[in-house]
Design an enzyme around this catalytic site. Structure first.
Site, PDB file in Angstrom:
ATOM      1  N   ALA A 220      40.303  38.826  47.249  1.00 37.39           N
ATOM      2  CA  ALA A 220      40.591  39.661  48.417  1.00 37.39           C
ATOM      3  C   ALA A 220      41.843  39.152  49.139  1.00 37.39           C
ATOM      4  O   ALA A 220      42.962  39.572  48.816  1.00 37.39           O
ATOM      5  CB  ALA A 220      39.384  39.685  49.331  1.00 37.39           C
ATOM      6  N   ARG A 221      41.662  38.252  50.067  1.00 34.54           N
ATOM      7  CA  ARG A 221      42.790  37.654  50.780  1.00 34.54           C
ATOM      8  C   ARG A 221      42.495  36.172  50.984  1.00 34.54           C
ATOM      9  O   ARG A 221      41.366  35.798  51.328  1.00 34.54           O
ATOM     10  CB  ARG A 221      42.976  38.305  52.156  1.00 34.54           C
ATOM     11  CG  ARG A 221      43.659  39.645  52.132  1.00 34.54           C
ATOM     12  CD  ARG A 221      45.147  39.546  51.772  1.00 34.54           C
ATOM     13  NE  ARG A 221      45.797  40.840  51.831  1.00 34.54           N
ATOM     14  CZ  ARG A 221      45.941  41.666  50.789  1.00 34.54           C
ATOM     15  NH1 ARG A 221      45.493  41.316  49.591  1.00 34.54           N
ATOM     16  NH2 ARG A 221      46.547  42.820  50.936  1.00 34.54           N
TER      17      ARG A 221
ATOM     18  N   GLU B 233      50.854  32.322  50.217  1.00 37.20           N
ATOM     19  CA  GLU B 233      51.418  32.546  48.874  1.00 37.20           C
ATOM     20  C   GLU B 233      52.938  32.522  48.936  1.00 37.20           C
ATOM     21  O   GLU B 233      53.515  33.034  49.891  1.00 37.20           O
ATOM     22  CB  GLU B 233      50.912  33.888  48.336  1.00 37.20           C
ATOM     23  CG  GLU B 233      49.393  33.856  48.133  1.00 37.20           C
ATOM     24  CD  GLU B 233      48.781  35.231  47.880  1.00 37.20           C
ATOM     25  OE1 GLU B 233      49.522  36.199  47.659  1.00 37.20           O
ATOM     26  OE2 GLU B 233      47.557  35.317  47.916  1.00 37.20           O
TER      27      GLU B 233
ATOM     28  N   HIS C  93      47.957  35.917  42.418  1.00 38.02           N
ATOM     29  CA  HIS C  93      47.764  37.236  43.045  1.00 38.02           C
ATOM     30  C   HIS C  93      48.064  38.348  42.022  1.00 38.02           C
ATOM     31  O   HIS C  93      49.003  39.125  42.185  1.00 38.02           O
ATOM     32  CB  HIS C  93      48.650  37.387  44.289  1.00 38.02           C
ATOM     33  CG  HIS C  93      48.158  38.445  45.233  1.00 38.02           C
ATOM     34  ND1 HIS C  93      48.239  38.341  46.598  1.00 38.02           N
ATOM     35  CD2 HIS C  93      47.573  39.648  45.005  1.00 38.02           C
ATOM     36  CE1 HIS C  93      47.723  39.421  47.165  1.00 38.02           C
ATOM     37  NE2 HIS C  93      47.323  40.237  46.205  1.00 38.02           N
TER      38      HIS C  93
END
Ligand code: 8YV
Length: 317
Positions: free
Chosen positions: A234-235, A264, A282
């Protein structure tokens, strides 16, 4: 005259870029060395923005774009867009809802299997020539069975449901937490994340990060426990990353499979040497098929908004 579009991230599908170039004058901000000067020079004529889910757009940047009519997010996360400000200007903010569900769910399951079964460390073992040097069966520790794991899903939206469907086929009992119980979901609802962690062998994060930040902390990780796995597609900021690193270092959880991180592309280096951690950059929606479908949705949203219509995939209008 073609409308001017500001693009904040590259799109990796040539056919989508061709269509964008045919229809619009595309300003690729990510190619500019001096982004502030470029925005000051071209901002006044920009009518549409294309951005990534992780990149979003700040209020400050939108303020430099007085003619802006639409923000098209090439993704589903809108947590990096100032939605309140967009609403105050009547700006549609669109997403590629539904386009990446299957890919993200696939990667979540892939990370779970790779982590529990030590697939990446096994791959490294062979590539390093260690199998030849240590051919005895005990050279690699036994792994964790995936089928039948008790899975806790955090966020029962499209992605959470697709993960549940897949893991139900592995014979995994599924429970979930979300802001509320979903009547159309057959799985057990657990109102508190910590309670879900306590009863799960694997906790899988599939929640939006618009409001939730740092919800997975030391207490939740301890509830998951020394035999538990954390998977995040997700995050990164849903997790207190320092707490996660500390829990992994101390063996207070069994392992983690991570596609997303707080800052990131900077990943805590402490994770690099851990064989019980699987890392991805990601990549959950990064397939040809999904990125092409996402690109088409971005084109669709831009076309609708710039024709003065309410875009079908708008969140804010
Ligand atoms: C993408 C994402 O990597 O959908 C999201 O919110 O974070 C990812 O799917 C990104 O948006 C690609 O542009």
């Amino acid at each position: 005259m073609k409308p001017d579009i500001l693009q904040l991230n590259p799109i990796l599908i040539p056919a989508i870029n061709d269509k964008l170039n045919t229809l619009y004058t595309v300003h690729r901000l990510f190619e500019q060395a001096d982004k502030d000067t470029y925005l000051r020079e071209h901002g006044a004529k920009i009518r549409g923005v294309i951005t990534g889910g992780h990149t979003g757009i700040t209020r400050a940047m939108m303020e430099l774009l007085p003619a802006l009519e639409v923000v098209a997010v090439n993704g589903v996360g809108t947590d990096a867009v100032d939605l309140e400000y967009a609403r105050s200007r009547g700006l549609p903010v669109t997403g590629t809802f539904g386009a990446l569900t299957e890919d993200v769910a696939d990667l979540a399951v892939g990370l779970l299997i790779a982590t529990c079964r030590g697939m990446c460390s096994g791959d490294r073992f062979i590539r390093a020539g260690d199998w030849v040097r240590n051919p005895q069966p005990g050279a690699i520790p036994l792994a964790r069975r995936v089928s039948g794991l008790r899975v806790g899903i955090v966020g029962m939206g499209r992605v959470g449901r697709a993960i549940a469907t897949r893991l139900a086929a592995f014979g995994c009992p599924i429970a979930y937490t979300d802001l509320r119980r979903m009547d159309d979901v057959p799985h057990a609802f657990v109102p508190e994340l910590i309670g879900l962690a306590r009863q799960s062998d694997a906790l899988i994060l599939a929640a939006a990060a618009d409001k939730a930040e740092g919800i997975v902390d030391a207490a939740v990780l301890d509830a998951l426990g020394k035999d538990g796995y954390l998977i995040n597609v997700a995050r990164g900021r849903l997790v207190k990353e320092a707490d996660l690193v500390a829990a992994l270092q101390a063996g207070r959880i069994a392992g983690a499979g991570l596609d997303v991180f707080v800052d990131e592309p900077n990943v805590p280096e402490a994770l690099f040497g851990m064989d019980n951690v699987t890392l991805q950059a990601h990549r959950a929606s990064a397939t040809h098929q999904t990125r092409a479908a996402m690109g088409e949705m971005v084109l669709h949203s831009l076309a609708q908004a710039l024709a003065g219509k309410r875009p079908e995939f708008s969140l804010t209008t």
